[in-house]
Scaffold this motif. Structure first.
Motif, PDB file in Angstrom:
ATOM      1  N   ALA A 368       0.869  -1.177   0.000  1.00  0.00           N
ATOM      2  CA  ALA A 368       0.000   0.000   0.000  1.00  0.00           C
ATOM      3  C   ALA A 368       0.903   1.224   0.000  1.00  0.00           C
ATOM      4  CB  ALA A 368      -0.915   0.010   1.223  1.00  0.00           C
ATOM      5  N   GLN A 369       0.389   2.340  -0.481  1.00  0.00           N
ATOM      6  CA  GLN A 369       1.199   3.545  -0.579  1.00  0.00           C
ATOM      7  C   GLN A 369       0.584   4.680   0.231  1.00  0.00           C
ATOM      8  OE1 GLN A 369       0.699   1.582  -3.572  1.00  0.00           O
ATOM      9  NE2 GLN A 369       2.680   0.770  -2.904  1.00  0.00           N
ATOM     10  N   GLY A 370       1.444   5.374   0.962  1.00  0.00           N
ATOM     11  CA  GLY A 370       1.022   6.528   1.718  1.00  0.00           C
ATOM     12  C   GLY A 370       1.381   7.821   1.011  1.00  0.00           C
ATOM     13  N   LEU A 371       1.211   8.925   1.708  1.00  0.00           N
ATOM     14  CA  LEU A 371       1.440  10.256   1.143  1.00  0.00           C
ATOM     15  C   LEU A 371       2.830  10.415   0.558  1.00  0.00           C
ATOM     16  CD1 LEU A 371       0.600  13.248   0.753  1.00  0.00           C
ATOM     17  CD2 LEU A 371       1.374  13.650   3.109  1.00  0.00           C
ATOM     18  N   PHE A 372       3.858   9.951   1.257  1.00  0.00           N
ATOM     19  CA  PHE A 372       5.237  10.126   0.801  1.00  0.00           C
ATOM     20  C   PHE A 372       5.603   9.208  -0.356  1.00  0.00           C
ATOM     21  CE2 PHE A 372       6.394  11.557   5.369  1.00  0.00           C
ATOM     22  CZ  PHE A 372       5.871  12.814   5.113  1.00  0.00           C
ATOM     23  N   PHE A 373       4.693   8.327  -0.720  1.00  0.00           N
ATOM     24  CA  PHE A 373       4.942   7.410  -1.836  1.00  0.00           C
ATOM     25  C   PHE A 373       3.861   7.546  -2.908  1.00  0.00           C
ATOM     26  CE2 PHE A 373       7.310   5.811   1.719  1.00  0.00           C
ATOM     27  CZ  PHE A 373       8.510   5.391   1.155  1.00  0.00           C
ATOM     28  N   GLY A 374       3.304   8.756  -2.989  1.00  0.00           N
ATOM     29  CA  GLY A 374       2.454   9.103  -4.119  1.00  0.00           C
ATOM     30  C   GLY A 374       0.966   8.954  -3.927  1.00  0.00           C
ATOM     31  N   ASN A 375       0.488   8.725  -2.694  1.00  0.00           N
ATOM     32  CA  ASN A 375      -0.947   8.526  -2.487  1.00  0.00           C
ATOM     33  C   ASN A 375      -1.445   9.403  -1.340  1.00  0.00           C
ATOM     34  OD1 ASN A 375      -3.573   7.610  -2.427  1.00  0.00           O
ATOM     35  ND2 ASN A 375      -3.071   5.590  -1.574  1.00  0.00           N
ATOM     36  N   PRO A 376      -1.647  10.690  -1.577  1.00  0.00           N
ATOM     37  CA  PRO A 376      -2.108  11.584  -0.496  1.00  0.00           C
ATOM     38  C   PRO A 376      -3.483  11.213   0.042  1.00  0.00           C
ATOM     39  CG  PRO A 376      -2.211  12.694  -2.626  1.00  0.00           C
ATOM     40  CD  PRO A 376      -1.447  11.415  -2.851  1.00  0.00           C
ATOM     41  N   GLY A 377      -4.314  10.561  -0.778  1.00  0.00           N
ATOM     42  CA  GLY A 377      -5.642  10.179  -0.328  1.00  0.00           C
ATOM     43  C   GLY A 377      -5.601   9.206   0.839  1.00  0.00           C
ATOM     44  N   GLN A 378      -4.539   8.389   0.895  1.00  0.00           N
ATOM     45  CA  GLN A 378      -4.447   7.421   1.992  1.00  0.00           C
ATOM     46  C   GLN A 378      -4.293   8.121   3.335  1.00  0.00           C
ATOM     47  OE1 GLN A 378      -4.731   3.884   1.594  1.00  0.00           O
ATOM     48  NE2 GLN A 378      -5.161   4.241   3.769  1.00  0.00           N
ATOM     49  N   PHE A 379      -3.557   9.223   3.349  1.00  0.00           N
ATOM     50  CA  PHE A 379      -3.391   9.955   4.607  1.00  0.00           C
ATOM     51  C   PHE A 379      -4.733  10.516   5.085  1.00  0.00           C
ATOM     52  CE2 PHE A 379      -2.451  13.821   7.076  1.00  0.00           C
ATOM     53  CZ  PHE A 379      -1.708  13.240   8.096  1.00  0.00           C
ATOM     54  N   VAL A 380      -5.541  11.003   4.157  1.00  0.00           N
ATOM     55  CA  VAL A 380      -6.869  11.527   4.511  1.00  0.00           C
ATOM     56  C   VAL A 380      -7.718  10.420   5.124  1.00  0.00           C
ATOM     57  CG1 VAL A 380      -8.981  12.568   3.624  1.00  0.00           C
ATOM     58  CG2 VAL A 380      -6.761  13.312   2.733  1.00  0.00           C
ATOM     59  N   ILE A 381      -7.666   9.240   4.516  1.00  0.00           N
ATOM     60  CA  ILE A 381      -8.427   8.105   5.045  1.00  0.00           C
ATOM     61  C   ILE A 381      -7.952   7.752   6.450  1.00  0.00           C
ATOM     62  CG2 ILE A 381      -8.892   5.641   4.755  1.00  0.00           C
ATOM     63  CD1 ILE A 381      -8.760   6.104   1.714  1.00  0.00           C
ATOM     64  N   GLN A 382      -6.637   7.803   6.675  1.00  0.00           N
ATOM     65  CA  GLN A 382      -6.097   7.482   8.002  1.00  0.00           C
ATOM     66  C   GLN A 382      -6.547   8.491   9.053  1.00  0.00           C
ATOM     67  OE1 GLN A 382      -5.322   4.346   6.746  1.00  0.00           O
ATOM     68  NE2 GLN A 382      -3.934   4.394   8.501  1.00  0.00           N
ATOM     69  N   VAL A 383      -6.666   9.747   8.652  1.00  0.00           N
ATOM     70  CA  VAL A 383      -7.171  10.771   9.575  1.00  0.00           C
ATOM     71  C   VAL A 383      -8.614  10.453   9.961  1.00  0.00           C
ATOM     72  CG1 VAL A 383      -7.786  13.205   9.831  1.00  0.00           C
ATOM     73  CG2 VAL A 383      -5.604  12.574   8.778  1.00  0.00           C
ATOM     74  N   VAL A 384      -9.413  10.081   8.966  1.00  0.00           N
ATOM     75  CA  VAL A 384     -10.807   9.711   9.238  1.00  0.00           C
ATOM     76  C   VAL A 384     -10.861   8.521  10.186  1.00  0.00           C
ATOM     77  CG1 VAL A 384     -12.947   8.838   8.218  1.00  0.00           C
ATOM     78  CG2 VAL A 384     -11.642  10.624   7.045  1.00  0.00           C
ATOM     79  N   LEU A 385     -10.009   7.528   9.958  1.00  0.00           N
ATOM     80  CA  LEU A 385      -9.951   6.339  10.820  1.00  0.00           C
ATOM     81  C   LEU A 385      -9.625   6.727  12.263  1.00  0.00           C
ATOM     82  CD1 LEU A 385      -9.689   3.301  11.465  1.00  0.00           C
ATOM     83  CD2 LEU A 385      -7.359   3.407  10.522  1.00  0.00           C
ATOM     84  N   ALA A 386      -8.593   7.543  12.441  1.00  0.00           N
ATOM     85  CA  ALA A 386      -8.155   7.912  13.785  1.00  0.00           C
ATOM     86  C   ALA A 386      -9.202   8.747  14.510  1.00  0.00           C
ATOM     87  CB  ALA A 386      -6.828   8.667  13.709  1.00  0.00           C
ATOM     88  N   VAL A 387      -9.750   9.738  13.827  1.00  0.00           N
ATOM     89  CA  VAL A 387     -10.693  10.661  14.471  1.00  0.00           C
ATOM     90  C   VAL A 387     -12.019   9.969  14.770  1.00  0.00           C
ATOM     91  CG1 VAL A 387     -12.011  12.789  14.171  1.00  0.00           C
ATOM     92  CG2 VAL A 387      -9.607  12.712  13.499  1.00  0.00           C
ATOM     93  N   SER A 388     -12.528   9.176  13.841  1.00  0.00           N
ATOM     94  CA  SER A 388     -13.806   8.496  14.070  1.00  0.00           C
ATOM     95  C   SER A 388     -13.691   7.489  15.216  1.00  0.00           C
ATOM     96  CB  SER A 388     -14.279   7.795  12.790  1.00  0.00           C
ATOM     97  OG  SER A 388     -13.332   6.835  12.350  1.00  0.00           O
ATOM     98  N   THR A 389     -12.565   6.783  15.289  1.00  0.00           N
ATOM     99  CA  THR A 389     -12.339   5.862  16.407  1.00  0.00           C
ATOM    100  C   THR A 389     -12.304   6.620  17.722  1.00  0.00           C
ATOM    101  OG1 THR A 389     -11.073   4.354  14.994  1.00  0.00           O
ATOM    102  CG2 THR A 389     -10.770   4.136  17.366  1.00  0.00           C
ATOM    103  N   LEU A 390     -11.576   7.727  17.739  1.00  0.00           N
ATOM    104  CA  LEU A 390     -11.447   8.542  18.947  1.00  0.00           C
ATOM    105  C   LEU A 390     -12.806   9.029  19.450  1.00  0.00           C
ATOM    106  CD1 LEU A 390      -9.686  10.184  20.961  1.00  0.00           C
ATOM    107  CD2 LEU A 390      -9.554  11.963  19.225  1.00  0.00           C
ATOM    108  N   VAL A 391     -13.605   9.577  18.567  1.00  0.00           N
ATOM    109  CA  VAL A 391     -14.906  10.132  18.964  1.00  0.00           C
ATOM    110  C   VAL A 391     -15.829   9.028  19.468  1.00  0.00           C
ATOM    111  CG1 VAL A 391     -16.974  11.306  18.132  1.00  0.00           C
ATOM    112  CG2 VAL A 391     -14.708  12.128  17.433  1.00  0.00           C
ATOM    113  N   PHE A 392     -15.897   7.935  18.737  1.00  0.00           N
ATOM    114  CA  PHE A 392     -16.753   6.819  19.129  1.00  0.00           C
ATOM    115  C   PHE A 392     -16.376   6.280  20.504  1.00  0.00           C
ATOM    116  CE2 PHE A 392     -17.482   2.084  18.823  1.00  0.00           C
ATOM    117  CZ  PHE A 392     -18.855   2.138  19.004  1.00  0.00           C
ATOM    118  N   VAL A 393     -15.077   6.132  20.734  1.00  0.00           N
ATOM    119  CA  VAL A 393     -14.605   5.575  22.006  1.00  0.00           C
ATOM    120  C   VAL A 393     -14.861   6.531  23.166  1.00  0.00           C
ATOM    121  CG1 VAL A 393     -12.518   4.949  23.278  1.00  0.00           C
ATOM    122  CG2 VAL A 393     -12.913   4.020  20.991  1.00  0.00           C
ATOM    123  N   LEU A 394     -14.595   7.813  22.970  1.00  0.00           N
ATOM    124  CA  LEU A 394     -14.802   8.785  24.041  1.00  0.00           C
ATOM    125  C   LEU A 394     -16.258   8.810  24.492  1.00  0.00           C
ATOM    126  CD1 LEU A 394     -12.623  11.831  22.866  1.00  0.00           C
ATOM    127  CD2 LEU A 394     -12.096  10.212  24.699  1.00  0.00           C
TER     128      LEU A 394
END
Length: 432
Positions: A368-394
């Protein structure tokens, strides 16, 4: 208190009896097909590795960090959670996490009581469905056990049991489904190789809510609350490190290149985390400590977990170095903010898991490729993953704690806290 304990246990038995009654027609006994014996052997061993992480690994790590009057109570938290969540997972949790998707949110009840979970290969793997189930069981158990470090030395044992069951069913199983079981985050393309969000963000920020809701320990900031047995904690660290190879490399679900990538990344990040935490502490206080090295190792392991199978060795090294410094800074910040996360679950697992999820979106380069390897969209998805998990858990953890408090009460009395968990909750002494 005794009345509420027995009432809760009878309620639990009644619920499990109903589930057992519903779960007729257990598993198929037919000849399994497309089973790879090498993959199966590795995942069976990996499951045992993750069991070792929980008991004795996490139990010893946490047990050494508390005061001597609470060590058996702390060990009991981990041991009983392992037993209890294993039962819950078999009866209900696994089906909610990995049953047929319902709206991207939760699994169906098709695997209730492990109906239909047998020796045939789990889809997309060469391992029996039962092996996949038990591997995931170990993750479910250790995630709940991790949270206990935040409220060490002050929660009622009855409250612990009820909280563990509710949190596993209502928080962990849905999260596992969202990411690994065909839910909305997995369909979006979120990368979480071995549980940065599902295990570490969830346990770390649930720990934050627990620490805030239960409040500080009696005498916090005034009395000495130093670890009573650091050699025990170091032994626990070693067992956690050992088990983490099964945790991460086993998540490749086969004896393959992905397992090799995860194995190497896991070790390098642990080493880098231990060194960077030590260096940061040394610079700030003038002396390195063994506890700092042990904490840094665990921080490196937690942070590399979501990207272990997607990262090069050099990326793992960099992430481990960042993890040690960042998680140490979170411990320092905790002291300044004044909340009592007894054993630094938030700083190590919450901050580490969140960092690791984002770092995977930056550095992923293997499969899989992240932002530094040509796929900036993956970083956006990871932000959604982290934030949605955080909110749900809190939100979810706060609601569960309030329900538990209303039913059985959360906190032991001031007198029991003075006496310690060992005697007040279990009528035992660790040391004569």
């Amino acid at each position: 208190m005794k009345h509420s304990t027995f009432s809760f246990m009878w309620l639990l038995v009644a619920i499990l009896s109903v589930l057992c009654g519903a779960a007729t027609g257990w598993a198929q006994d037919g000849t399994p097909g497309a089973i790879d014996t090498g993959d199966t052997a590795w995942i069976l061993v990996s499951s045992a590795f993750v069991l070792c992480m929980t008991l004795p690994g996490l139990a010893l790590f946490y047990g050494g960090l508390v005061r001597s009057k609470n060590v058996l109570g702390t060990l009991a938290h981990t041991a009983v959670i392992l037993c209890l969540i294993s039962i819950v997972w078999v009866l209900l949790g696994y089906s909610l996490a990995f049953g047929t998707d319902i709206g991207g949110v939760i699994g169906s009840l098709e695997f209730l009581g492990l109906m239909g979970v047998g020796q045939d290969a789990f889809p997309g793997t060469g391992i029996p469905h039962l092996v996949f189930m038990v591997f995931q069981l170990m993750f479910a158990a250790i995630t709940v056990a991790l949270i206990t470090g935040s409220f060490a030395e002050r929660m009622k044992f009855t409250a612990l049991l009820l909280f563990a069951v509710l949190w596993s069913v209502l928080i962990y199983s849905p999260l596992a489904h969202w990411v690994w079981g065909g839910g909305w985050l997995g369909e979006m393309g979120a990368l979480d190789f071995a549980g940065g969000a599902v295990v570490h963000i969830s346990s770390g920020f649930a720990a934050l809510v627990c620490a805030l809701v239960l409040g500080q320990r009696k005498g916090y900031g005034v009395e000495s609350m130093l670890p009573h047995n650091l050699p025990m904690t170091v032994l626990g660290t070693g067992l956690l490190w050992f088990g983490w190879f099964g945790f991460n490399a086993g998540s490749a679900l086969g004896a393959n290149g992905g397992a090799a990538t995860a194995f190497v990344a896991t070790h390098i990040a642990a080493c880098a985390g231990g060194v960077s935490w030590m260096a940061a502490e040394w610079m700030r206080t003038g002396k390195p400590t063994m506890l700092g090295v042990a904490s840094g190792i665990i921080a490196g392991l937690a942070t590399i977990t979501p990207g272990a199978g997607f990262l090069s060795p050099l990326s793992a090294l960099l992430i481990g170095l960042v993890a040690g410094v960042l998680c140490y800074a979170a411990v320092v910040l905790k002291v300044r903010l004044g909340y009592d996360d007894s054993l630094d679950v938030v700083a190590i697992h919450g901050v580490g898991g969140f960092t690791g999820i984002l770092a995977t979106g930056l550095f992923a380069s293997v499969g899989a490729q992240g932002l530094f390897f040509g796929n900036p969209g993956q970083f956006v998805i990871q932000v959604v993953l982290a934030v949605s998990t955080l909110v749900f858990v809190l939100i979810g953890t706060f609601v569960i704690l309030k329900v538990v408090d209303a039913l059985v009460g959360l906190r032991i009395s001031s007198e029991d806290e003075e006496t310690g968990l060992d005697l007040s909750q279990h009528s035992e002494r660790a040391y004569s």
